[in-house]
Design a protein around this motif. Structure first.
Motif, PDB file in Angstrom:
ATOM      1  N   HIS A   7       0.849  -1.195   0.000  1.00  0.00           N
ATOM      2  CA  HIS A   7       0.000   0.000   0.000  1.00  0.00           C
ATOM      3  C   HIS A   7       0.883   1.242   0.000  1.00  0.00           C
ATOM      4  CE1 HIS A   7       0.742  -0.389   4.405  1.00  0.00           C
ATOM      5  NE2 HIS A   7       0.663   0.926   4.395  1.00  0.00           N
ATOM      6  N   ARG A  45      -9.339   1.679  -1.848  1.00  0.00           N
ATOM      7  CA  ARG A  45      -8.799   0.690  -2.786  1.00  0.00           C
ATOM      8  C   ARG A  45      -9.515   0.736  -4.125  1.00  0.00           C
ATOM      9  NH1 ARG A  45      -8.109  -5.786  -1.537  1.00  0.00           N
ATOM     10  NH2 ARG A  45      -7.594  -6.418  -3.655  1.00  0.00           N
ATOM     11  N   MET A  50      -3.953   0.130  -3.052  1.00  0.00           N
ATOM     12  CA  MET A  50      -4.511   0.619  -1.792  1.00  0.00           C
ATOM     13  C   MET A  50      -3.735   1.832  -1.296  1.00  0.00           C
ATOM     14  SD  MET A  50      -5.467  -2.843   0.358  1.00  0.00           S
ATOM     15  CE  MET A  50      -3.798  -3.545   0.308  1.00  0.00           C
TER      16      MET A  50
END
Length: 396
Positions: A7, A45, A50
């Protein structure tokens, strides 16, 4: 070794405002949240990409206070201070003004302990040593190290034994979040990260990532000189670009699903001397040092995606009309099986490039103007697929 992006974390002063921009203008959905006395966080997301938005609560934690950040580090997992800046010449740590920016590129890795040992061996700073966190969905091992670039951290994560939506400690906000990494989303995954750096430090950054993460250089353009990089010359645009990637996942036994899509690719941009102020210098000034200038997001159809984003209110820069009538450009566009008129309507630039057939086959460039930092960015494509980018300043 570092394999793929888990992420990307963005430090923001107004979390709800940033969240609104991401979910209204782009096809992101909130999948998880976390709130504590000192901060609140949202995970959004699209596809397998993400973003983690982190907003410190000023009544509890100040970006200028080492004590309050130390308390956060002790009491909460995954938290790091995005106002810490590293001097690329002296490797010393100093404080920078806290502006909204990407400050953590979290990586999915196979062996967290081994990665941390390697970073430390090459002189990198370990922010958090390896530790395990668990809940009813399984166990996650993670650690955090400091990049050689500005305020950037890398949280190293092994989530192979975890089945939750994001990470332990976060509350799921959807019961139907798909974990299918191959879903056909408009924006499906992270394509690349671009660092804006001061003049003359690109090779130092490349060397650090080669030593610590096992990344390898690749050429952006078929005319690129390996020692000089890809030079973009001209008033207000002069910059040097160099790129690297960790792509030999199979050779190290890495088999995570994200390895096929969120493979770690980094572009280093620095200004060229004597060509006037440009977007890199503007970023360095506004950001109070080097950092992430933009994140590339992959799309399977850049024409449709750009139109959908326009419909959502995203404003793109228009390239000069002469671009599409340049000598040889029309033939190049036709070679790629694309419609020049449609490309011009959508403001998409197409360049036919190659690097031994391994990495970049063509390049689509799209620009979005927001704040005084200009989003004029290089977005890479593979096998006629496409990508576009979101910049730190968009969330301000």
């Amino acid at each position: 070794m570092a394999c793929c992006v888990h992420h990307v974390e963005i430090g923001v002063k107004n979390g709800l405002c940033a969240l609104k921009k991401l979910t209204n203008s782009f096809p992101f959905k909130v999948i998880a949240t976390r709130q504590a006395e000192e901060f609140r966080q949202w995970v959004v997301r699209t596809g397998s990409a993400m973003f983690l938005l982190t907003e410190p609560l000023e009544s509890r934690v100040s970006s200028e206070s080492d004590v309050s950040w130390d308390r956060c580090l002790r009491n909460h997992e995954y938290i790091s201070n995005w106002s810490e800046n590293i001097n690329q010449s002296t490797r010393s740590i100093s404080k920078k003004k806290a502006v909204d920016s990407v400050f953590n590129i979290a990586l999915e890795v196979k062996e967290v302990e081994r990665m941390v040992e390697r970073v430390a061996r090459f002189g990198g700073k370990v922010v958090r040593p390896p530790r395990q966190v668990e809940n009813e969905h399984g166990t996650v091992t993670y650690a955090t190290v400091k990049s050689v670039v500005g305020n950037i951290n890398h949280t190293l994560i092994n989530s192979s034994e975890y089945s939750g939506v994001f990470l332990p400690g976060f509350k799921s906000e959807s019961e139907n979040v798909s974990v299918d990494m191959q879903s056909n989303h408009m924006l499906s995954h992270f394509d690349h990260v671009t660092y804006a750096c001061p003049m003359g430090v690109s090779n130092q950054v490349l060397k650090w990532y080669e030593d610590c993460f096992g990344m390898e250089r690749f050429l952006i353009n078929s005319d690129e000189d390996r020692s000089e990089g890809f030079l973009v010359e001209g008033n207000d645009v002069g910059m040097r670009l160099m790129a690297m990637e960790y792509w030999k996942c199979a050779e190290t036994g890495v088999s995570y699903p994200c390895a096929k899509v969120n493979s770690l690719k980094i572009v280093v941009a620095e200004p060229l001397p004597g060509q006037g102020p440009n977007q890199v210098e503007t970023f360095l000034e506004q950001h109070d040092g080097p950092g992430v200038q933009h994140i590339g997001l992959h799309t399977g159809d850049i024409i449709s995606s750009s139109q959908l984003l326009r419909d959502r209110g995203v404003v793109f820069l228009k390239p000069p009309p002469a671009y599409y009538s340049k000598l040889g450009k029309l033939a190049e566009i036709e070679k790629l099986g694309m419609d020049a008129k449609r490309l011009q309507e959508c403001g998409v630039l197409v360049d036919d490039e190659a690097d031994a057939g391994q990495h970049v086959e063509n390049c689509n460039r799209m620009g979005v103007r927001n704040h005084s930092t200009l989003w004029s960015y290089w977005v890479w494509c593979r096998q006629h697929t496409s990508s576009l980018a979101i910049c730190s300043s968009f969330l301000r």
